[in-house]
Write an enzyme that holds these catalytic residues in place. Structure first.
Site, PDB file in Angstrom:
ATOM      1  N   THR A  72     -10.438  13.652 -15.099  1.00  0.00           N
ATOM      2  CA  THR A  72     -10.649  13.421 -17.074  1.00  0.00           C
ATOM      3  C   THR A  72     -12.223  13.910 -17.891  1.00  0.00           C
ATOM      4  OG1 THR A  72     -10.766  11.240 -18.140  1.00  0.00           O
ATOM      5  CG2 THR A  72     -11.360  11.183 -16.168  1.00  0.00           C
ATOM      6  N   ASP A  73     -12.001  13.823 -18.895  1.00  0.00           N
ATOM      7  CA  ASP A  73     -13.168  14.627 -20.183  1.00  0.00           C
ATOM      8  C   ASP A  73     -13.854  13.477 -19.520  1.00  0.00           C
ATOM      9  OD1 ASP A  73     -11.733  12.568 -21.795  1.00  0.00           O
ATOM     10  OD2 ASP A  73     -12.309  14.581 -23.110  1.00  0.00           O
ATOM     11  N   GLU A  74     -13.917  12.240 -19.705  1.00  0.00           N
ATOM     12  CA  GLU A  74     -14.990  11.191 -19.466  1.00  0.00           C
ATOM     13  C   GLU A  74     -16.284  11.250 -18.829  1.00  0.00           C
ATOM     14  OE1 GLU A  74     -12.942   7.232 -20.038  1.00  0.00           O
ATOM     15  OE2 GLU A  74     -11.027   7.690 -20.875  1.00  0.00           O
ATOM     16  N   TYR A 108     -14.083   2.920 -15.193  1.00  0.00           N
ATOM     17  CA  TYR A 108     -12.604   4.011 -15.005  1.00  0.00           C
ATOM     18  C   TYR A 108     -13.306   5.065 -14.666  1.00  0.00           C
ATOM     19  CZ  TYR A 108      -9.374   8.006 -16.606  1.00  0.00           C
ATOM     20  OH  TYR A 108      -8.633   8.659 -16.233  1.00  0.00           O
ATOM     21  N   LYS A 156     -13.870   7.856 -11.684  1.00  0.00           N
ATOM     22  CA  LYS A 156     -13.021   8.794 -11.298  1.00  0.00           C
ATOM     23  C   LYS A 156     -14.289  10.603 -11.168  1.00  0.00           C
ATOM     24  CE  LYS A 156      -9.454  10.514 -12.146  1.00  0.00           C
ATOM     25  NZ  LYS A 156      -8.910  10.936 -11.512  1.00  0.00           N
TER      26      LYS A 156
HETATM   27  P1  NAD Z   1      -0.746   6.309 -15.359  1.00  0.00           P
HETATM   28  O1  NAD Z   1      -1.867   4.875 -14.775  1.00  0.00           O
HETATM   29  O2  NAD Z   1       0.361   6.309 -16.520  1.00  0.00           O
HETATM   30  O3  NAD Z   1       0.040   6.331 -14.123  1.00  0.00           O
HETATM   31  C1  NAD Z   1      -1.261   6.283 -12.390  1.00  0.00           C
HETATM   32  C2  NAD Z   1       0.026   6.405 -11.759  1.00  0.00           C
HETATM   33  O4  NAD Z   1      -0.889   6.666 -10.417  1.00  0.00           O
HETATM   34  C3  NAD Z   1       0.726   5.182 -11.511  1.00  0.00           C
HETATM   35  O5  NAD Z   1       2.287   5.999 -11.678  1.00  0.00           O
HETATM   36  C4  NAD Z   1       0.239   4.254 -10.521  1.00  0.00           C
HETATM   37  O6  NAD Z   1       1.765   3.775  -9.647  1.00  0.00           O
HETATM   38  C5  NAD Z   1       0.138   5.542  -9.423  1.00  0.00           C
HETATM   39  N1  NAD Z   1      -1.295   4.883  -8.621  1.00  0.00           N
HETATM   40  C6  NAD Z   1      -2.198   3.873  -8.890  1.00  0.00           C
HETATM   41  N2  NAD Z   1      -3.051   3.557  -7.541  1.00  0.00           N
HETATM   42  C7  NAD Z   1      -2.673   4.268  -6.703  1.00  0.00           C
HETATM   43  C8  NAD Z   1      -1.940   4.604  -5.227  1.00  0.00           C
HETATM   44  N3  NAD Z   1      -2.991   4.121  -4.989  1.00  0.00           N
HETATM   45  N4  NAD Z   1      -1.962   5.090  -5.189  1.00  0.00           N
HETATM   46  C9  NAD Z   1      -0.147   5.954  -5.561  1.00  0.00           C
HETATM   47  N5  NAD Z   1       0.226   6.108  -6.579  1.00  0.00           N
HETATM   48  C10 NAD Z   1      -0.631   5.048  -7.525  1.00  0.00           C
HETATM   49  O7  NAD Z   1      -1.459   8.195 -15.420  1.00  0.00           O
HETATM   50  P2  NAD Z   1      -1.949   8.929 -15.850  1.00  0.00           P
HETATM   51  O8  NAD Z   1      -2.256   8.510 -17.502  1.00  0.00           O
HETATM   52  O9  NAD Z   1      -1.158   9.594 -15.867  1.00  0.00           O
HETATM   53  O10 NAD Z   1      -2.564  10.160 -15.627  1.00  0.00           O
HETATM   54  C11 NAD Z   1      -2.984  10.548 -14.185  1.00  0.00           C
HETATM   55  C12 NAD Z   1      -3.661  11.245 -13.647  1.00  0.00           C
HETATM   56  O11 NAD Z   1      -4.724  11.734 -15.039  1.00  0.00           O
HETATM   57  C13 NAD Z   1      -5.111   9.693 -14.184  1.00  0.00           C
HETATM   58  O12 NAD Z   1      -5.878  10.479 -12.044  1.00  0.00           O
HETATM   59  C14 NAD Z   1      -6.183   9.960 -15.461  1.00  0.00           C
HETATM   60  O13 NAD Z   1      -7.609   9.873 -14.523  1.00  0.00           O
HETATM   61  C15 NAD Z   1      -5.747  11.017 -15.397  1.00  0.00           C
HETATM   62  N6  NAD Z   1      -6.437  12.071 -16.877  1.00  0.00           N
HETATM   63  C16 NAD Z   1      -5.340  10.619 -17.226  1.00  0.00           C
HETATM   64  C17 NAD Z   1      -5.608  11.097 -19.423  1.00  0.00           C
HETATM   65  C18 NAD Z   1      -4.675  10.459 -19.981  1.00  0.00           C
HETATM   66  O14 NAD Z   1      -5.169  11.292 -21.159  1.00  0.00           O
HETATM   67  N7  NAD Z   1      -3.625   9.872 -19.252  1.00  0.00           N
HETATM   68  C19 NAD Z   1      -6.550  12.596 -19.877  1.00  0.00           C
HETATM   69  C20 NAD Z   1      -7.052  13.536 -18.863  1.00  0.00           C
HETATM   70  C21 NAD Z   1      -6.489  13.219 -17.179  1.00  0.00           C
HETATM   71  O1  DAU Z   2     -10.215  11.529 -22.092  1.00  0.00           O
HETATM   72  C1  DAU Z   2      -9.200  10.726 -21.271  1.00  0.00           C
HETATM   73  C2  DAU Z   2      -8.761  10.211 -21.431  1.00  0.00           C
HETATM   74  O2  DAU Z   2      -8.088   9.322 -22.399  1.00  0.00           O
HETATM   75  C3  DAU Z   2      -8.328   9.318 -19.761  1.00  0.00           C
HETATM   76  O3  DAU Z   2      -9.470  10.119 -18.188  1.00  0.00           O
HETATM   77  C4  DAU Z   2      -7.854   7.721 -19.532  1.00  0.00           C
HETATM   78  O4  DAU Z   2      -6.997   7.842 -18.309  1.00  0.00           O
HETATM   79  C5  DAU Z   2      -7.596   7.719 -21.097  1.00  0.00           C
HETATM   80  O5  DAU Z   2      -6.542   6.430 -20.383  1.00  0.00           O
HETATM   81  C6  DAU Z   2      -7.544   7.907 -22.087  1.00  0.00           C
HETATM   82  O6  DAU Z   2      -8.778   7.205 -22.239  1.00  0.00           O
HETATM   83  P1  DAU Z   2      -9.416   6.224 -23.564  1.00  0.00           P
HETATM   84  O7  DAU Z   2     -10.025   5.439 -23.579  1.00  0.00           O
HETATM   85  O8  DAU Z   2      -9.739   7.469 -24.974  1.00  0.00           O
HETATM   86  O9  DAU Z   2      -7.719   6.247 -23.962  1.00  0.00           O
HETATM   87  P2  DAU Z   2      -6.976   4.747 -25.437  1.00  0.00           P
HETATM   88  O10 DAU Z   2      -5.806   5.386 -25.712  1.00  0.00           O
HETATM   89  O11 DAU Z   2      -7.258   3.561 -24.516  1.00  0.00           O
HETATM   90  O12 DAU Z   2      -7.780   4.979 -26.702  1.00  0.00           O
HETATM   91  C7  DAU Z   2      -8.091   5.926 -27.330  1.00  0.00           C
HETATM   92  C8  DAU Z   2      -9.145   5.297 -28.154  1.00  0.00           C
HETATM   93  O13 DAU Z   2      -8.333   4.635 -29.626  1.00  0.00           O
HETATM   94  C9  DAU Z   2     -10.326   4.958 -28.086  1.00  0.00           C
HETATM   95  O14 DAU Z   2     -11.411   5.670 -29.353  1.00  0.00           O
HETATM   96  C10 DAU Z   2      -9.838   3.629 -27.986  1.00  0.00           C
HETATM   97  C11 DAU Z   2      -9.652   2.916 -29.278  1.00  0.00           C
HETATM   98  N1  DAU Z   2      -8.439   2.534 -29.133  1.00  0.00           N
HETATM   99  C12 DAU Z   2      -7.623   2.491 -28.072  1.00  0.00           C
HETATM  100  C13 DAU Z   2      -6.654   1.310 -28.610  1.00  0.00           C
HETATM  101  C14 DAU Z   2      -5.735   0.438 -26.205  1.00  0.00           C
HETATM  102  C15 DAU Z   2      -8.278   1.502 -30.395  1.00  0.00           C
HETATM  103  O15 DAU Z   2      -8.542   1.563 -30.971  1.00  0.00           O
HETATM  104  N2  DAU Z   2      -7.582   0.513 -30.291  1.00  0.00           N
HETATM  105  C16 DAU Z   2      -6.672   0.149 -29.567  1.00  0.00           C
HETATM  106  O16 DAU Z   2      -5.885  -0.693 -29.126  1.00  0.00           O
END
Ligand code: NAD
Ligand code: DAU
Length: 352
Positions: free
Chosen positions: A133-135, A159, A163
């Site tokens: 992730t970019d975080e 988190y 990562k």
């Molecule tokens: P998600 O939470 O929707 O899915 C995570 C999946 O991993 C689930 O299916 C869960 O059951 C599985 N899991 C969790 N713990 C596990 C374990 N110990 N063993 C096997 N499986 C396990 O997450 P996502 O949003 O699909 O993110 C996927 C990947 O991409 C993550 O590594 C996250 O850090 C990264 N990522 C997410 C975003 C985003 O915006 N969602 C952006 C950049 C990177």
């Molecule tokens: O940047 C990549 C990341 O993006 C991934 O690594 C994470 O897995 C993914 O969950 C996401 O993280 P964020 O914290 O940016 O996403 P989230 O959707 O939780 O929140 C997006 C923005 O909105 C953040 O600034 C918090 C805000 N927010 C979120 C929720 C859930 C609100 O204002 N209200 C809310 O109820």
């Protein structure tokens, strides 16, 4: 040919399965623990498809991973599995350390053992792709340049720290043991199958359910949104053509303040599913307590992957958010299924 993919019952992983199997007949062995975020309904269309083999289990279970590697002999492992929600990491960081740090370590060790047993040709071709992730880069001021791959890691939440730790392990397994790794650091994704604890699907769900749309703090935090299928296409490019040992930042050049994103969703819903009382969904916007340690701005400099691998996003934010809203409107039952039970408990804990 076979890929071992982890965490592919979740949001991005399940979209990856859809994207990859639309483009190739390679078998995907999907190892997923099925936490609250894992949902086999995301993969229902592959239930009878021999190209998708589902195994319920933990990436931290080294014996299980070793058995899967030896049985399926994959040409690559792609690690999507993680605990992914920042707010949950604030309430309970333990699971994040366990899966994202310890789990990645166990996975790397199992993969290293397997890779060392391969014959020279498959060993040379083998890849371990770590989806991150970019975080990990921390937060940006309003005029700072977007995150390049050279930016120092400065994670601020449990988190992002977990990562960052996993990224460091992956890097070390390359430098110390020669494991052929690639790491991707992507910005915020959105699209189908996004669990409605995250901003965009939560707002769509709450709007339609007549509930408050919670905006943390002043709503001026900026995220760089990328349609999930564009992220999956980027991961496929990195797998096929990325330079071993490199990291690639992936983003959509779509920086938006949260309030603007929520207003855009409300306007689209006003047009396609107007409220019965004629009011705009924006009237449901509610400012709530800010997230502790809330990062103010993320933005990705995606020039390296564009230049080296010829990848570019296909969706603009406008086209992607329209597709996403339409998908949620057409999949009310999916939302209903994932928002029952534990989800309701989470909303009560997080938003009081
Ligand atoms: P998600 O939470 O929707 O899915 C995570 C999946 O991993 C689930 O299916 C869960 O059951 C599985 N899991 C969790 N713990 C596990 C374990 N110990 N063993 C096997 N499986 C396990 O997450 P996502 O949003 O699909 O993110 C996927 C990947 O991409 C993550 O590594 C996250 O850090 C990264 N990522 C997410 C975003 C985003 O915006 N969602 C952006 C950049 C990177
Ligand atoms: O940047 C990549 C990341 O993006 C991934 O690594 C994470 O897995 C993914 O969950 C996401 O993280 P964020 O914290 O940016 O996403 P989230 O959707 O939780 O929140 C997006 C923005 O909105 C953040 O600034 C918090 C805000 N927010 C979120 C929720 C859930 C609100 O204002 N209200 C809310 O109820």
């Amino acid at each position: 040919m076979t890929l071992l993919v982890t965490g592919c019952a979740g949001f991005i992983g399940s979209n990856f399965v859809h994207t990859a199997l639309a483009a190739s007949d390679e078998t995907l062995v999907n190892l997923d623990k099925l936490t609250y975020a894992g949902n086999l309904a995301n993969l229902a269309s592959f239930q009878q498809d021999p190209r998708h083999v589902f195994v319920q289990g933990d990436i931290g279970d080294r014996a299980l991973v070793e058995r899967l590697l030896s049985e399926h002999q994959p040409r690559a492992v792609l690690n999507f599995a993680a605990e992914s929600h920042v707010d949950r990491s604030i309430h309970g960081p333990g699971d994040f350390i366990q899966t994202n740090v310890v789990g990645t370590f166990q996975l790397l060790e199992a993969v290293r053992g397997y890779w060392q047993t391969l014959a020279p040709v498959p060993r040379e071709a083998f890849r371990f792709v770590h989806v991150s992730t970019d975080e990990v880069y921390g937060t940006l001021g309003p005029t700072d340049p977007p995150f390049a791959e050279t930016k120092a890691y400065e994670p601020n939440s449990p988190y992002s720290a977990s990562k960052a730790a996993s990224d460091h392990l992956v890097r070390a397994w390359h430098h110390t043991y020669g494991l052929p790794v690639l790491t991707t650091n992507c910005s915020n994704n959105y699209g189908p199958y996004h669990f409605p604890e995250k901003l965009i699907p939560l707002v769509i769900h709450h709007a339609l359910a007549g509930k408050p749309l919670p905006i943390y703090g002043d709503g001026q935090q900026v995220r760089d949104w990328l349609y999930v299928v564009d992220h999956c296409r980027a991961i496929l490019r990195v797998l096929e053509a990325g330079r071993v040992g490199e990291t690639y930042n992936i983003g959509g050049w779509n920086e938006k303040p949260n309030l603007e994103v929520v207003n855009t969703i409300c306007q689209r819903l006003d047009a396609v599913r107007p409220r019965a009382d004629g009011q705009s969904y924006t009237s449901q916007i509610t400012f709530v307590k800010d997230r502790p340690g809330h990062d103010r701005r993320y933005a990705i400099d995606a020039r390296k992957i564009e230049r080296e691998l010829g990848w570019k996003p296909l969706e603009t934010f406008e086209s992607g958010i329209t597709k996403t809203i339409d998908w949620y409107l057409a999949h009310a039952q999916w939302v209903e299924d994932v928002t029952s039970g534990h989800y309701r408990q989470w909303v009560a804990t997080q938003y009081g």
